[in-house]
Design a protein around this motif. Structure first.
Motif, PDB file in Angstrom:
ATOM      1  N   GLU A   1       1.083   4.044  -2.945  1.00 36.46           N
ATOM      2  CA  GLU A   1       0.854   5.450  -2.624  1.00 36.46           C
ATOM      3  C   GLU A   1       2.004   6.321  -3.135  1.00 36.46           C
ATOM      4  OE1 GLU A   1       0.006   8.312   1.272  1.00 36.46           O
ATOM      5  OE2 GLU A   1       0.072   6.128   1.481  1.00 36.46           O
TER       6      GLU A   1
ATOM      7  N   ASP B   1       0.835  -1.212   0.000  1.00 36.93           N
ATOM      8  CA  ASP B   1       0.000   0.000   0.000  1.00 36.93           C
ATOM      9  C   ASP B   1       0.864   1.255   0.000  1.00 36.93           C
ATOM     10  OD1 ASP B   1      -2.273  -1.522   0.003  1.00 36.93           O
ATOM     11  OD2 ASP B   1      -2.581  -1.412   2.186  1.00 36.93           O
ATOM     12  N   GLN B   2       1.952   1.222   0.793  1.00 35.77           N
ATOM     13  CA  GLN B   2       2.847   2.373   0.839  1.00 35.77           C
ATOM     14  C   GLN B   2       3.531   2.587  -0.512  1.00 35.77           C
ATOM     15  OE1 GLN B   2       5.462   1.392   4.089  1.00 35.77           O
ATOM     16  NE2 GLN B   2       4.120   2.320   5.649  1.00 35.77           N
TER      17      GLN B   2
END
Length: 371
Positions: A18, A14-15
């Protein structure tokens, strides 16, 4: 153990996603694109010469054909109704149109536009050629010659008082080109007036300053009289119509029966003009100011300030499109009533199949001789 690693892995993914999105957003802000530019209407006007609403109107006009056109250089007329061929698209239709208009307006080098839009230089070249052809064939299907009633409805008071029968005000303009290699083409495009090789165009403007006639392109050798004769403009006139022109247009002998010509008086062998002739000359010059402003709009597109040899085969399309785009700009003369909204919506009507010019898509017509 593995079940404990899954949440950590998912969090890292997810990081990473992003960060990738932030990087993509930063790159998008560094390059030109319609999505960001439409937030600032001033930028659209600066880069394209059109307002945001005019850009949207143009986009809706060509989008059906643009979605299906081919970039392949050997199929220049494959548009709507065909499956897209050639390389897959890199940009959306909005950005492709934006790029084309910027090239027409400012004539930035293809290498410069490649950096601005984040694509290859060859992609810029293919997009520009394809969209110029797309707009050309789309615009050729639109009749910009207004009816007599429409002319009278939008006619400024200055014309109504002195020249109420004026149907069109004409002027010729020339575009410098790179010296052709072929000696015959050199001779046909040589302009004594400009002292260089040029293409020549006849433009007709209504009394309120809207472009109503665009001739085919001819070699710079052609005279104004011969240009008017070959352009097809005279066939559009109706009884009691008059043309206003500069004194270089000695076309009285060509005018259809029942029509007239308003040009400044000639000096001839006399030492000076009569008082009445001086007044007439000044009156015509003051009224023709709208035409001069309309021509200035057309010439503000930098791409035609000099046409290199590589663009000469596309010159007919480029100049027609560039001239037609002036109809998307604000009217030069305010409309007489709120019902008249713009110079684009009212006069434009579809042309019947019989009325279309059979020479669409051909190379510029080069005059073989001068009148």
């Amino acid at each position: 153990m593995s079940s404990c690693l899954l949440p950590r892995t998912s969090k890292r993914l997810d990081q990473a996603l992003e960060e990738l999105q932030l990087t993509k957003d930063a790159l998008d802000r560094c390059r030109l694109n319609y999505k960001l530019m439409k937030i600032d209407e001033g930028k659209i006007l600066f880069y394209t010469g059109l307002s945001a609403s005019a850009f949207s109107q143009l986009l809706e006009m060509i989008k059906p054909a643009a979605k299906f056109m081919s970039y392949a250089t050997d199929v220049p007329e494959d548009f709507a109704g065909q499956d897209p061929r050639g390389r897959p698209r890199v940009l959306c239709v909005e950005d492709e149109l934006l790029m084309t208009l910027i090239k027409l307006r400012h004539d930035f080098p293809e290498s410069d536009l490649a950096v601005r839009f984040g694509v290859g230089q060859s992609t810029v070249s293919r997009i520009f050629s394809a969209y110029v052809r797309c707009m050309y064939f789309t615009f050729k299907d639109i009749n910009i010659w207004p009816s007599r009633n429409m002319i009278d409805r939008f006619m400024p008071d200055a014309f109504k008082d002195k020249y109420p029968s004026t149907r069109v005000v004409i002027d010729a303009t020339e575009f410098p080109i790179e010296k052709p290699a072929n000696p015959d083409v050199q001779a046909a495009t040589w302009s004594n007036y400009k002292g260089r090789n040029t293409f020549k165009l006849l433009v007709g403007v209504s009394p309120n300053g809207a472009v109503t006639f665009i001739s085919p392109l001819y070699g710079g050798r052609i005279s104004d009289k011969e240009l008017t004769k070959r352009s097809g403009l005279l066939e559009l006139l109706e009884p009691n119509d008059t043309i206003m022109a500069d004194r270089g247009f000695d076309i009285a002998s060509l005018m259809p029966e029942g029509t007239g010509l308003n040009i400044p008086p000639f000096l001839g062998s006399r030492d000076q003009l009569e008082v009445e002739e001086v007044v007439e000359t000044r009156r015509i010059a003051s009224i023709r100011i709208h035409v001069e402003r309309a021509m200035e709009r057309i010439k503000n597109f930098c791409i035609t300030k000099f046409i290199p040899a590589v663009l000469c085969p596309l010159a007919e399309h480029i100049i027609y499109v560039r001239t037609f785009l002036s109809l998307f700009m604000e009217p030069l003369v305010p409309p007489p009533s709120p019902s008249a909204t713009s110079s684009v919506s009212a006069p434009l009507q579809p042309v019947s199949a019989e009325a279309k010019d059979g020479s669409c898509g051909t190379a510029p017509a080069v005059a073989s001789d001068a009148a």
